[in-house]
Design a protein around this motif. Structure first.
Motif, short mmCIF file in Angstrom:
data_model
loop_
_atom_site.label_atom_id
_atom_site.label_comp_id
_atom_site.label_asym_id
_atom_site.label_seq_id
_atom_site.Cartn_x
_atom_site.Cartn_y
_atom_site.Cartn_z
N LEU A 226 0.81 -1.20 -0.13
CA LEU A 226 -0.06 0.09 -0.05
C LEU A 226 0.94 1.32 0.02
CD1 LEU A 226 -2.84 -1.15 2.63
CD2 LEU A 226 -3.01 -0.96 -0.01
N LYS A 227 2.09 1.27 0.76
CA LYS A 227 2.83 2.25 0.80
C LYS A 227 3.63 2.64 -0.60
CE LYS A 227 4.05 2.46 5.74
NZ LYS A 227 5.13 2.23 6.63
N ALA A 228 3.67 1.40 -1.43
CA ALA A 228 4.31 1.66 -2.58
C ALA A 228 3.22 2.30 -3.60
CB ALA A 228 4.81 0.07 -3.21
N VAL A 229 1.98 1.82 -3.50
CA VAL A 229 0.99 2.41 -4.19
C VAL A 229 0.85 3.81 -4.05
CG1 VAL A 229 -1.14 2.32 -4.80
CG2 VAL A 229 -0.32 0.24 -4.51
N ARG A 363 -7.70 11.58 -12.11
CA ARG A 363 -7.99 10.87 -10.68
C ARG A 363 -7.76 9.36 -10.64
NH1 ARG A 363 -14.14 11.65 -8.96
NH2 ARG A 363 -13.14 10.54 -7.35
N VAL A 364 -7.23 9.08 -11.54
CA VAL A 364 -6.67 7.59 -11.43
C VAL A 364 -5.58 7.48 -10.43
CG1 VAL A 364 -5.56 5.77 -12.55
CG2 VAL A 364 -7.20 7.00 -13.87
N ASP A 365 -4.81 8.61 -10.46
CA ASP A 365 -3.71 8.37 -9.47
C ASP A 365 -4.21 8.80 -7.95
OD1 ASP A 365 -1.60 7.18 -11.26
OD2 ASP A 365 -1.02 9.18 -11.72
N ASP A 366 -5.08 9.86 -7.88
CA ASP A 366 -5.47 10.21 -6.74
C ASP A 366 -6.44 9.20 -6.18
OD1 ASP A 366 -4.16 12.48 -7.10
OD2 ASP A 366 -5.97 13.79 -8.05
N GLN A 367 -7.22 8.56 -7.03
CA GLN A 367 -8.12 7.52 -6.47
C GLN A 367 -7.22 6.16 -5.86
OE1 GLN A 367 -11.36 8.01 -6.19
NE2 GLN A 367 -11.62 6.23 -4.86
N GLN A 368 -6.22 6.04 -6.63
CA GLN A 368 -5.69 4.98 -6.10
C GLN A 368 -4.80 5.48 -4.82
OE1 GLN A 368 -4.76 1.84 -7.31
NE2 GLN A 368 -6.48 1.89 -8.85
N ALA A 369 -4.30 6.35 -4.68
CA ALA A 369 -3.76 6.95 -3.40
C ALA A 369 -4.71 7.19 -2.44
CB ALA A 369 -3.04 8.35 -3.72
N MET A 370 -5.98 7.33 -2.49
CA MET A 370 -6.93 7.65 -1.54
C MET A 370 -7.44 6.17 -0.81
SD MET A 370 -9.29 10.77 -2.70
CE MET A 370 -10.68 10.30 -1.75
N ASP A 371 -7.75 5.18 -1.89
CA ASP A 371 -8.11 3.88 -1.53
C ASP A 371 -6.89 3.29 -0.73
OD1 ASP A 371 -10.44 4.36 -2.65
OD2 ASP A 371 -9.79 3.22 -4.55
N GLU A 374 -6.74 4.36 2.99
CA GLU A 374 -7.72 3.78 3.59
C GLU A 374 -7.39 2.48 4.33
OE1 GLU A 374 -11.42 4.38 1.89
OE2 GLU A 374 -11.76 6.45 1.84
N LYS A 375 -7.02 1.85 3.34
CA LYS A 375 -6.44 0.05 3.44
C LYS A 375 -5.35 0.28 4.50
CE LYS A 375 -8.53 -1.37 -0.68
NZ LYS A 375 -8.53 -2.08 -1.97
N LEU A 376 -4.40 1.16 4.12
CA LEU A 376 -3.06 1.24 4.99
C LEU A 376 -3.44 1.50 6.41
CD1 LEU A 376 -0.04 1.21 5.13
CD2 LEU A 376 -0.24 3.63 4.79
N GLN A 377 -4.53 2.43 7.01
CA GLN A 377 -4.87 2.46 7.95
C GLN A 377 -5.34 1.28 8.85
OE1 GLN A 377 -4.22 5.48 10.03
NE2 GLN A 377 -4.98 4.25 11.81
N VAL A 378 -6.23 0.86 8.14
CA VAL A 378 -6.63 -0.49 8.66
C VAL A 378 -5.64 -1.59 8.90
CG1 VAL A 378 -8.42 -2.58 8.16
CG2 VAL A 378 -9.11 -0.16 7.61
#
Length: 464
Positions: A226-229, A363-371, A374-378
Motif C-alpha cells: 500500500l505504501k508503494a501504491v 483522478r486515476v492516481d488520486d483515487q488509487q492513493a486515497m483507497d 484507507e486500507k493502510l490505516q486498517v
C-alpha cells in the motif's frame, strides 16, 4: 484418639472380672434391704467396675491436643463403664451444645475434654439407669463419677482447596500435618496451574503462535504494498525500501513475494486504465477537431443557402422565377441549418466527453492513493493488534513450556500454603510449611507457583 485404648486395659478388666467372680455378694450397695437380689449384684459389679475405671483413667493416653477445646462439628462419645447400654455419640451443634443421655443438651464448645468430663461427673451421678442383663432381668444402677468417660470420636474435618488433586473436606486425625493432608487429597496437581494440560496447551499455543506470525507477515507485506501504491501515485512520497525488518525473513519471504506480485498486477492495471483513458481522450480530441472543421463548413453552407434564398425570393417578387424554385431554396436553407445545429450539438458533447476523460485520467492516481491510504490505516491497526497478541502468546508459551518441562521431568512445584484457622480466638490466615500441624476445622489453601527461574522471562516482544 480413643481414651480407652490403653495396653493395660485388658489386664484391668481381667482383674475386675476375677474380683466379681470371687465376690460372695456381701458388698454393700446403695439400696435398701428391700431391693431385689439383681440390684445388689449390680451394685457389687458396679463397685468393681468403678475401681477398674479409676485405673483406666490413670493409664489412659493423653489427648493429642492437650489444650484443644471442643468446637462445633466435633463428635463426642460419652460412656459409663458399668453400664454397657449407656453409650452415646453425638455431634456438637452450631449452638455449642451436645445431646447427652439423661441430661439432654449440655454446653460443650470451648471446653477441653477433661473439663467437659468434669461437667458430666457433677451432673450424671444423681441419675438412675434401668438396664437388663444377659438373662433379661431388669435392674437399676446409679452411675458413679469415676465410671464416666468422654472422648472425641471424630474431629471436625480439614478443608483443602486450590492446587490439589481432590479438593474439599478430609477427615482429621491428631497430629496431622499439612503434608499429610495434601497426601490425603491426592497430592499436588501440576495440571492446575490455572490453565489446561500444559503439554496440550503448549501445542495449541505453538500453532496459534505460528498462525499469528503468518498473519503479521501478510499484514506487513500488505502495508509495504500500500505504501508503494501511494508513492507511485504521489510524487511527494518515497517508495518503501523493502520488507518489514521486524519480520523474520523466513516468515516474510512468501508474503513479500506475493505482495510484490500483487503490486505489479495492480500497477499494470492502473497503467492499462490510464492508457485506455488516454486513448479515449486522444480519440475524442481528434473527433472534436473533425467536427469543428465540419461545423465551420456547415456554417458557411448555411450562409450560402441563406444568400441564395434571398436572391430567389427577390426574383420571385419580380415574377422572374416560379414558386417551386422559391420552395426549393427555402428547403435548402432549413436543411443546412439543421445539419449545422447537429454538428454544434456533437461538438458540445465531445467537449464534455473530453473534459470527463481528462478528469478521470487525472483522478486515476488520486483515487488509487486515497483507497490505499484507507486500507493502510486498517492494515496498520491490524498489525498493531497482531503484535500485541503475539507478545501475549509468546509469554504463555514460555510459561507453559517451563511447566511442561517441569511436568515431564517430574520435578516438584513450589507451593504457597496458607492455613485459615476459624476455631481460634481471633480467626486469621497464616503462611504455613508442609510440616506444620493442623487443627480440626482448618482450611488449607494451596497455590502452586512456577520455578523462580521462570520469573521475568517472556516479558519482551514475541520472538521467532
Amino acid at each position: 484418639m480413643n481414651t480407652w485404648s490403653h495396653p493395660a486395659c485388658p489386664k484391668v478388666f481381667a482383674a475386675s472380672a476375677l474380683a466379681a467372680e470371687a465376690d460372695t455378694g456381701s458388698t454393700t450397695v446403695r439400696a435398701s434391704n428391700h431391693r431385689p437380689r439383681a440390684v445388689r449384684r449390680g451394685a457389687s459389679l458396679r463397685s468393681v467396675f468403678a475401681t477398674g475405671a479409676a485405673i483406666l483413667l490413670t493409664l489412659a493416653a493423653q489427648p493429642a491436643f492437650a489444650e484443644y477445646r471442643i468446637a462445633a462439628g466435633d463428635s463426642l462419645e460419652v460412656t459409663a463403664l458399668s453400664i454397657p447400654g449407656f453409650k452415646q455419640e453425638a455431634t456438637v451443634g452450631i449452638d455449642g451444645t451436645v445431646m447427652v443421655p439423661l441430661l439432654g443438651e449440655v454446653p460443650a464448645v470451648g471446653l477441653t475434654v477433661s473439663e467437659f468430663r468434669k461437667t458430666l461427673q457433677k451432673a450424671l451421678p444423681a441419675k438412675a439407669v434401668r438396664q437388663r442383663n444377659a438373662e433379661g432381668k431388669e435392674s437399676i444402677a446409679v452411675i458413679e463419677p469415676d465410671e464416666i468417660g468422654v472422648r472425641i470420636a471424630k474431629y471436625q474435618p480439614v478443608y483443602l482447596s486450590g492446587d490439589v488433586t481432590k479438593q474439599g473436606e478430609h477427615p482429621f486425625h491428631p497430629g496431622m500435618t499439612v503434608r499429610q493432608a495434601v497426601a490425603l487429597a491426592g497430592g499436588y496437581n501440576l495440571l492446575r496451574f490455572r490453565m489446561e494440560n500444559p503439554v496440550v496447551e503448549s501445542a495449541n499455543l505453538r500453532a496459534e503462535y505460528d498462525s499469528v506470525w503468518a498473519s503479521i507477515a501478510r499484514e506487513s507485506a500488505n502495508v509495504w504494498r500500500l505504501k508503494a501504491v501511494i508513492a507511485a501515485a504521489r510524487a511527494d512520497k518515497a517508495a518503501p525500501a523493502g520488507a518489514d525488518p521486524n519480520v523474520p525473513p523466513v516468515r516474510a519471504s512468501v508474503a513479500q513475494k506475493l505482495a510484490e506480485q500483487q503490486l505489479r498486477v495492480q500497477m499494470s492495471d492502473v497503467a492499462k486504465e490510464k492508457e485506455y483513458l488516454q486513448r479515449s481522450l486522444t480519440r475524442s480530441q481528434n473527433q472534436l477537431v473533425s467536427l469543428t472543421e465540419q461545423q465551420a463548413k456547415e456554417k458557411e453552407g448555411v450562409t450560402a443557402d441563406a444568400d441564395d434564398y434571398d436572391a430567389v425570393r427577390a426574383l420571385f417578387q419580380r415574377g422572374a422565377v416560379v414558386t417551386t424554385r422559391l420552395t426549393d431554396a427555402r428547403r435548402a436553407v432549413l436543411l443546412s441549418s439543421t445539419r449545422a445545429l447537429q454538428t454544434t450539438v456533437q461538438v458540445a458533447q465531445l467537449e464534455r466527453d473530453k473534459g470527463e476523460l481528462t478528469r478521470k485520467l487525472e483522478r486515476v492516481d488520486d483515487q488509487q492513493a486515497m483507497d490505499a491510504m484507507e486500507k493502510l490505516q486498517v492494515s496498520e491497526d491490524n498489525l498493531t493488534a497482531l503484535r500485541s497478541r503475539l507478545n501475549s502468546i509468546n509469554d504463555k508459551l514460555v510459561y507453559t513450556g517451563a511447566l511442561r518441562s517441569q511436568l515431564l521431568s517430574g520435578s516438584r512445584a513450589r507451593a504457597s500454603i496458607a492455613v485459615f484457622r476459624p476455631n481460634s480466638t481471633t480467626p486469621s490466615a497464616v503462611d504455613a510449611a508442609e510440616d506444620m500441624e493442623l487443627q480440626p476445622g482448618d482450611v488449607v489453601e494451596v497455590v502452586l507457583k512456577p520455578d523462580p527461574a521462570m520469573r521475568g522471562i517472556g516479558d519482551g516482544a514475541g520472538q521467532n
